[in-house]
Design a protein around this motif. Structure first.
Motif, PDB file in Angstrom:
ATOM      1  N   VAL A  50       0.863  -1.176   0.000  1.00 21.52           N
ATOM      2  CA  VAL A  50       0.000   0.000   0.000  1.00 21.52           C
ATOM      3  C   VAL A  50       0.901   1.227   0.000  1.00 21.52           C
ATOM      4  O   VAL A  50       2.113   1.125   0.152  1.00 21.52           O
ATOM      5  CB  VAL A  50      -0.940   0.027   1.232  1.00 21.52           C
ATOM      6  N   TYR A  51       0.286   2.371  -0.143  1.00 24.55           N
ATOM      7  CA  TYR A  51       1.020   3.627  -0.058  1.00 24.55           C
ATOM      8  C   TYR A  51       0.504   4.379   1.152  1.00 24.55           C
ATOM      9  O   TYR A  51      -0.687   4.609   1.292  1.00 24.55           O
ATOM     10  CB  TYR A  51       0.857   4.438  -1.345  1.00 24.55           C
ATOM     11  N   GLY A  52       1.420   4.720   2.044  1.00 19.76           N
ATOM     12  CA  GLY A  52       1.048   5.372   3.287  1.00 19.76           C
ATOM     13  C   GLY A  52       1.485   6.816   3.321  1.00 19.76           C
ATOM     14  O   GLY A  52       2.556   7.172   2.832  1.00 19.76           O
ATOM     15  N   MET A  53       0.642   7.638   3.908  1.00 18.94           N
ATOM     16  CA  MET A  53       0.904   9.075   4.040  1.00 18.94           C
ATOM     17  C   MET A  53       1.350   9.392   5.468  1.00 18.94           C
ATOM     18  O   MET A  53       0.788   8.866   6.425  1.00 18.94           O
ATOM     19  CB  MET A  53      -0.375   9.881   3.775  1.00 18.94           C
ATOM     20  N   ARG A 116      -1.827  -6.857  10.487  1.00 19.46           N
ATOM     21  CA  ARG A 116      -1.573  -5.559   9.869  1.00 19.46           C
ATOM     22  C   ARG A 116      -0.738  -4.640  10.750  1.00 19.46           C
ATOM     23  O   ARG A 116      -0.349  -3.565  10.334  1.00 19.46           O
ATOM     24  CB  ARG A 116      -2.877  -4.888   9.446  1.00 19.46           C
ATOM     25  N   ASN A 117      -0.411  -5.078  11.971  1.00 16.72           N
ATOM     26  CA  ASN A 117       0.502  -4.306  12.816  1.00 16.72           C
ATOM     27  C   ASN A 117       1.960  -4.651  12.529  1.00 16.72           C
ATOM     28  O   ASN A 117       2.859  -4.065  13.117  1.00 16.72           O
ATOM     29  CB  ASN A 117       0.193  -4.536  14.297  1.00 16.72           C
ATOM     30  N   VAL A 118       2.185  -5.615  11.636  1.00 15.56           N
ATOM     31  CA  VAL A 118       3.533  -5.979  11.217  1.00 15.56           C
ATOM     32  C   VAL A 118       3.725  -5.409   9.819  1.00 15.56           C
ATOM     33  O   VAL A 118       3.065  -5.825   8.879  1.00 15.56           O
ATOM     34  CB  VAL A 118       3.729  -7.511  11.221  1.00 15.56           C
ATOM     35  N   PHE A 119       4.618  -4.436   9.707  1.00 20.65           N
ATOM     36  CA  PHE A 119       4.797  -3.763   8.422  1.00 20.65           C
ATOM     37  C   PHE A 119       6.235  -3.310   8.244  1.00 20.65           C
ATOM     38  O   PHE A 119       7.010  -3.270   9.205  1.00 20.65           O
ATOM     39  CB  PHE A 119       3.843  -2.573   8.293  1.00 20.65           C
ATOM     40  N   GLU A 120       6.549  -2.989   7.009  1.00 20.45           N
ATOM     41  CA  GLU A 120       7.891  -2.539   6.646  1.00 20.45           C
ATOM     42  C   GLU A 120       7.741  -1.348   5.707  1.00 20.45           C
ATOM     43  O   GLU A 120       7.072  -1.445   4.685  1.00 20.45           O
ATOM     44  CB  GLU A 120       8.581  -3.700   5.933  1.00 20.45           C
ATOM     45  N   ILE A 121       8.356  -0.238   6.049  1.00 18.48           N
ATOM     46  CA  ILE A 121       8.251   0.976   5.241  1.00 18.48           C
ATOM     47  C   ILE A 121       9.517   1.121   4.404  1.00 18.48           C
ATOM     48  O   ILE A 121      10.619   1.025   4.927  1.00 18.48           O
ATOM     49  CB  ILE A 121       8.073   2.223   6.124  1.00 18.48           C
ATOM     50  N   ASN A 122       9.323   1.364   3.128  1.00 19.76           N
ATOM     51  CA  ASN A 122      10.459   1.580   2.237  1.00 19.76           C
ATOM     52  C   ASN A 122      10.666   3.086   2.089  1.00 19.76           C
ATOM     53  O   ASN A 122      10.019   3.743   1.281  1.00 19.76           O
ATOM     54  CB  ASN A 122      10.195   0.923   0.881  1.00 19.76           C
ATOM     55  N   PHE A 123      11.581   3.633   2.885  1.00 19.89           N
ATOM     56  CA  PHE A 123      11.812   5.076   2.880  1.00 19.89           C
ATOM     57  C   PHE A 123      12.529   5.547   1.625  1.00 19.89           C
ATOM     58  O   PHE A 123      12.586   6.735   1.359  1.00 19.89           O
ATOM     59  CB  PHE A 123      12.581   5.497   4.127  1.00 19.89           C
ATOM     60  N   SER A 124      13.071   4.616   0.838  1.00 20.65           N
ATOM     61  CA  SER A 124      13.752   5.021  -0.399  1.00 20.65           C
ATOM     62  C   SER A 124      12.757   5.199  -1.543  1.00 20.65           C
ATOM     63  O   SER A 124      13.106   5.770  -2.572  1.00 20.65           O
ATOM     64  CB  SER A 124      14.808   3.980  -0.783  1.00 20.65           C
ATOM     65  N   LYS A 125      11.518   4.731  -1.378  1.00 22.05           N
ATOM     66  CA  LYS A 125      10.510   4.878  -2.428  1.00 22.05           C
ATOM     67  C   LYS A 125       9.470   5.915  -2.006  1.00 22.05           C
ATOM     68  O   LYS A 125       8.394   5.594  -1.536  1.00 22.05           O
ATOM     69  CB  LYS A 125       9.813   3.539  -2.705  1.00 22.05           C
ATOM     70  N   LYS A 126       9.818   7.175  -2.180  1.00 23.32           N
ATOM     71  CA  LYS A 126       8.888   8.262  -1.874  1.00 23.32           C
ATOM     72  C   LYS A 126       8.008   8.490  -3.098  1.00 23.32           C
ATOM     73  O   LYS A 126       8.501   8.603  -4.202  1.00 23.32           O
ATOM     74  CB  LYS A 126       9.664   9.526  -1.527  1.00 23.32           C
ATOM     75  N   MET A 127       6.717   8.518  -2.896  1.00 19.58           N
ATOM     76  CA  MET A 127       5.758   8.675  -3.993  1.00 19.58           C
ATOM     77  C   MET A 127       5.210  10.097  -4.014  1.00 19.58           C
ATOM     78  O   MET A 127       5.187  10.780  -3.007  1.00 19.58           O
ATOM     79  CB  MET A 127       4.581   7.700  -3.821  1.00 19.58           C
ATOM     80  N   ASP A 128       4.744  10.490  -5.170  1.00 16.73           N
ATOM     81  CA  ASP A 128       4.113  11.792  -5.325  1.00 16.73           C
ATOM     82  C   ASP A 128       2.611  11.572  -5.369  1.00 16.73           C
ATOM     83  O   ASP A 128       1.988  11.718  -6.414  1.00 16.73           O
ATOM     84  CB  ASP A 128       4.633  12.460  -6.604  1.00 16.73           C
ATOM     85  N   THR A 129       2.046  11.180  -4.245  1.00 15.81           N
ATOM     86  CA  THR A 129       0.633  10.816  -4.157  1.00 15.81           C
ATOM     87  C   THR A 129       0.032  11.505  -2.941  1.00 15.81           C
ATOM     88  O   THR A 129       0.732  11.790  -1.984  1.00 15.81           O
ATOM     89  CB  THR A 129       0.496   9.279  -3.985  1.00 15.81           C
ATOM     90  N   LEU A 130      -1.256  11.732  -2.990  1.00 17.52           N
ATOM     91  CA  LEU A 130      -1.958  12.305  -1.845  1.00 17.52           C
ATOM     92  C   LEU A 130      -3.226  11.504  -1.600  1.00 17.52           C
ATOM     93  O   LEU A 130      -4.027  11.308  -2.517  1.00 17.52           O
ATOM     94  CB  LEU A 130      -2.297  13.780  -2.100  1.00 17.52           C
ATOM     95  N   ILE A 131      -3.398  11.017  -0.393  1.00 19.80           N
ATOM     96  CA  ILE A 131      -4.599  10.280   0.001  1.00 19.80           C
ATOM     97  C   ILE A 131      -5.306  11.131   1.046  1.00 19.80           C
ATOM     98  O   ILE A 131      -4.743  11.394   2.106  1.00 19.80           O
ATOM     99  CB  ILE A 131      -4.240   8.901   0.600  1.00 19.80           C
ATOM    100  N   ASP A 132      -6.510  11.574   0.734  1.00 19.11           N
ATOM    101  CA  ASP A 132      -7.268  12.395   1.672  1.00 19.11           C
ATOM    102  C   ASP A 132      -8.069  11.484   2.586  1.00 19.11           C
ATOM    103  O   ASP A 132      -9.059  10.888   2.185  1.00 19.11           O
ATOM    104  CB  ASP A 132      -8.196  13.351   0.919  1.00 19.11           C
ATOM    105  N   LYS A 133      -7.639  11.370   3.852  1.00 19.42           N
ATOM    106  CA  LYS A 133      -8.299  10.465   4.788  1.00 19.42           C
ATOM    107  C   LYS A 133      -9.697  10.943   5.168  1.00 19.42           C
ATOM    108  O   LYS A 133     -10.516  10.160   5.626  1.00 19.42           O
ATOM    109  CB  LYS A 133      -7.445  10.254   6.035  1.00 19.42           C
ATOM    110  N   ASN A 134      -9.986  12.208   4.953  1.00 22.64           N
ATOM    111  CA  ASN A 134     -11.305  12.732   5.318  1.00 22.64           C
ATOM    112  C   ASN A 134     -12.414  12.238   4.394  1.00 22.64           C
ATOM    113  O   ASN A 134     -13.588  12.367   4.714  1.00 22.64           O
ATOM    114  CB  ASN A 134     -11.275  14.264   5.331  1.00 22.64           C
TER     115      ASN A 134
END
Length: 151
Positions: A50-53, A116-134
């Protein structure tokens, strides 16, 4: 002439205490390493991407009640099946600044299918995306305290 002050502990006691403390340190390191291996294995056995903000940054936060040690805390969220899931990631102190992480940055996250509490973030793959949680009706937080921090 003054009397020589007698030591509270004998040499034998000091050696035994040192060995016991070293044993606890080694056991702690072993347990920490085993947790990391289990986390990596869970993610390998089945995951989804997934892509996280980044929704909040807390650089130089205190570690528990220990005033001497600090950590960086990163709050993120991602969307899956029309629900927003919120995550918390602890990083070593100074990592937010070192990695150049800013609010609303978007990163690729691998999340274990089993937990879903076990995750790994790839800080080298920054995306140009915006997810509006509202835009999403359902939002899942780790705890009520987590919800209060975000809101």
């Amino acid at each position: 002439m003054g009397k020589k002050k007698k030591s509270k502990y004998t040499l034998k006691q000091i050696i035994i205490y040192s060995i016991v403390i070293a044993g606890f340190v080694v056991i702690g390191i072993f347990i920490d390493k085993k947790k990391e291996e289990n986390k990596a294995e869970e993610i390998k056995s089945g995951n989804f991407k997934v892509y996280g903000m980044v929704e909040k940054l807390k650089p130089h936060s205190l570690k528990g009640k220990n005033f001497a040690s600090r950590k960086d805390v990163l709050y993120l969220y991602y969307e899956k099946n029309d629900t927003i899931f919120h995550l918390i990631e602890d990083l070593p102190d100074g990592q937010i600044e070192k990695l150049g992480i800013k609010l609303n940055d978007c990163f690729e996250i691998k999340i274990a299918e089993s937990d879903r509490n076990v995750f790994e973030i790839n800080f080298s793959k920054k995306m140009d995306t915006l997810i509006d949680k509202n835009e999403f009706e359902f939002q899942v937080y780790k705890t009520d305290i987590h919800k209060n921090i975000i809101e």
